[in-house]
Design an enzyme around this catalytic site. Structure first.
Site, short mmCIF file in Angstrom:
data_model
loop_
_atom_site.label_atom_id
_atom_site.label_comp_id
_atom_site.label_asym_id
_atom_site.label_seq_id
_atom_site.Cartn_x
_atom_site.Cartn_y
_atom_site.Cartn_z
N ALA A 15 0.82 -1.21 0.00
CA ALA A 15 0.00 0.00 0.00
C ALA A 15 0.86 1.26 0.00
CB ALA A 15 -0.93 -0.01 1.22
N VAL B 39 8.25 -4.02 -2.24
CA VAL B 39 8.61 -5.20 -1.45
C VAL B 39 9.70 -5.96 -2.18
CG1 VAL B 39 7.76 -7.27 -0.30
CG2 VAL B 39 6.22 -5.32 -0.63
N ASP C 178 -9.11 -3.98 3.98
CA ASP C 178 -8.69 -4.00 2.58
C ASP C 178 -8.48 -5.43 2.09
OD1 ASP C 178 -8.16 -2.85 0.15
OD2 ASP C 178 -6.05 -2.43 0.57
#
Length: 496
Positions: free
Chosen positions: A46, A50, A158
């Site tokens: 978000a 990564v 989410d």
């Protein structure tokens, strides 16, 4: 002449071809973050990217979520730190673990459990929509993770396929808690618009309060995504999709799904969040009864017996080929086995008694499993028939009540009977002294319409009953309407 040697020494005197040497142009600069070495990029969260990482001390692979604190506002930074605080306290097999945080200047590096197969969104993009059976297996694990979250007063806010990771063994991991919130109690709500439009619950869009029930709605949208390849309303722009989520009774359901999955969606997409089941309650939904399969251990046990018998034969051959009178020593001389007990101990390995005992035990286990398998099949059949029986009982009670109501009204107008007669009539119908479906003949045809009949889909296997051959000792006050009523009952085919 100068001879060129294309082999290189590795420092131990051994040579290896130059083709195995990495050219300098392909060598990448090594980035160290604490005790971790940064590897390839594997995704985006978000609030950051990564990367795959390697622990230089333990050899453990991890996921490193990097966030530049200078490039996000203060509220977003607090949200990210909140994610770490939340995850660091949670320990569940279906939730990604936070292993630590390394801060390098203005960069935050979150060390997370590495989940090698990526997200469920990656899975459906590579393999297409998933089967219902596989979705049910994944759904059960998602609900287990959500139930744990909610029991710890955490709402995810989410839930979607790209935020659900999966290991190579098929273990589901809820991830990306960047917008998650902690609540003090189940009744406390969060009043802010967060989440991704196509998966958002109506109350999240309307800012009427987000709760754990909002995760249940989002999980339902995620299951539609897994079954069809896309979330509900994916053809619409985000704003239009949010309008439809709020205005429609529920999102469009996938076609060709089981009755159990349809019921799961109907429960999950109740507009009133207080009416939606909790994650813990949904774990008891009949949809998961299909996960109870007949144990495959019968064939495994048969294979074990076959292997066991084959091993006994080979072992007996090997033992019999040994010269029990001598044994080769390391010096090459032959020395007789002085102890006869050694011979008997070795031969006892292949005794029929030991093998037969083991074989008997395995056969007994196989029989027990066979009996249990039959019981499971019977239970599954009963569970499959239960909805039909409940539906039939519903219609029965509905028409009995309607018929008695009409009869009472008729008697009241004609003054032909007392209320106690109606009670007796009702009891006779309940005790099946009068065929309950005969009561439909007492109902005026105008009362039997699509507006009055419960909106349930009758089972296709249910046979229609012709009322023309049935008889009743109770006089029919609507004799002149019998034919119309019969045709109506046959048209809807409610009875069996």
């Amino acid at each position: 002449m100068i001879e060129i040697n294309n082999n290189h020494n590795n420092g131990n005197g051994k040579q290896f071809p130059s083709s195995q040497i990495m050219p300098d142009s392909k060598k990448k600069s090594i980035v160290k973050i604490g005790e971790y070495t940064l590897g390839e990029k594997i995704g985006r969260g978000a609030f950051g990217q990564v990367f795959k990482g390697l622990n230089g001390k333990t050899g453990e692979f991890v996921a490193i979520k990097q966030i530049d604190s200078n490039k996000i506002d203060e509220s977003s930074l607090q949200s990210v730190k909140g994610e770490v605080e939340i995850l660091h306290k949670l320990r569940h097999n279906n939730i990604v673990k936070v292993l630590g945080v390394v801060e390098v200047q203005a960069q935050l590096n979150f060390i997370l459990e590495y989940v090698e197969n990526g997200s469920l969104r990656d899975v459906i993009e590579k393999f297409g929509p998933l089967s219902e059976e596989l979705c049910i297996i994944y759904l059960y694990q998602m609900l287990q993770g959500l139930a744990y979250l909610h029991s710890n007063k955490v709402i995810h806010r989410d839930i979607k396929a790209s935020n659900i990771l999966i290991t190579k063994e098929g273990v589901i991991k809820l991830a990306d808690f960047g917008v998650a919130s902690q609540i003090d109690s189940e009744s406390q709500l969060r009043f802010s618009v967060v989440g991704t439009p196509y998966w958002m619950a109506p109350e999240s869009i309307e800012i009427s309060g987000c709760s754990s029930a909002s995760d249940i709605w989002s999980l339902g949208s995620t299951m539609i995504e897994l079954l069809t390849g896309n979330p509900p309303y994916y053809t619409l722009q985000p704003m239009a999709a949010m309008f439809r989520i709020v205005s429609d009774q529920h999102p469009p359901f996938p076609t060709d799904i089981s009755k159990e999955f349809l019921d799961y969606f109907q429960q999950s997409f109740k507009k009133d969040p207080t009416q939606r089941p909790t994650a813990q309650e949904l774990l008891q939904h009949p949809i998961f009864f299909t996960l109870q399969k007949v144990p495959p251990t019968l064939s495994e046990l048969q294979s074990t017996l076959k292997t066991l018998n084959g091993g006994r034969s080979r072992l007996r051959t090997s033992v019999n080929s040994i010269d029990w009178g001598s044994s080769s020593s390391t010096s090459g001389s032959s020395t007789p086995l002085s102890s006869s007990s050694s011979s008997s101990n070795i031969k006892s390995i292949v005794s029929d008694e030991d093998f037969n005992k083991l074989q008997t035990t395995i056969k007994q286990q196989a029989q027990t499993i066979s009996n249990l398998s039959e019981e499971i099949l019977i239970l599954k059949k009963e569970l499959k028939e239960k909805p039909k029986l409940e539906e039939q009982q519903f219609y029965k009670e509905y028409f009995m009540a309607l018929a008695i109501s009409v009869k009472v009204n008729q008697c009241y107008q004609d003054k032909t009977c007392e209320p106690k007669d109606m009670q007796q009539l009702y009891e006779m119908a309940r005790s099946q002294e009068i065929p309950w479906y005969k009561l439909i003949e007492w109902i005026p045809s105008q009362l039997i319409s699509n507006d009055n009949i419960p909106q349930l889909t009758p089972s296709s296997s249910r046979e229609n009953i012709s009322l023309s051959n049935s008889s009743s000792s109770i006089p029919n006050p609507n004799q002149n309407q019998n034919q119309n009523n019969k045709s109506k009952s046959k048209k809807f085919g409610f009875f069996s």
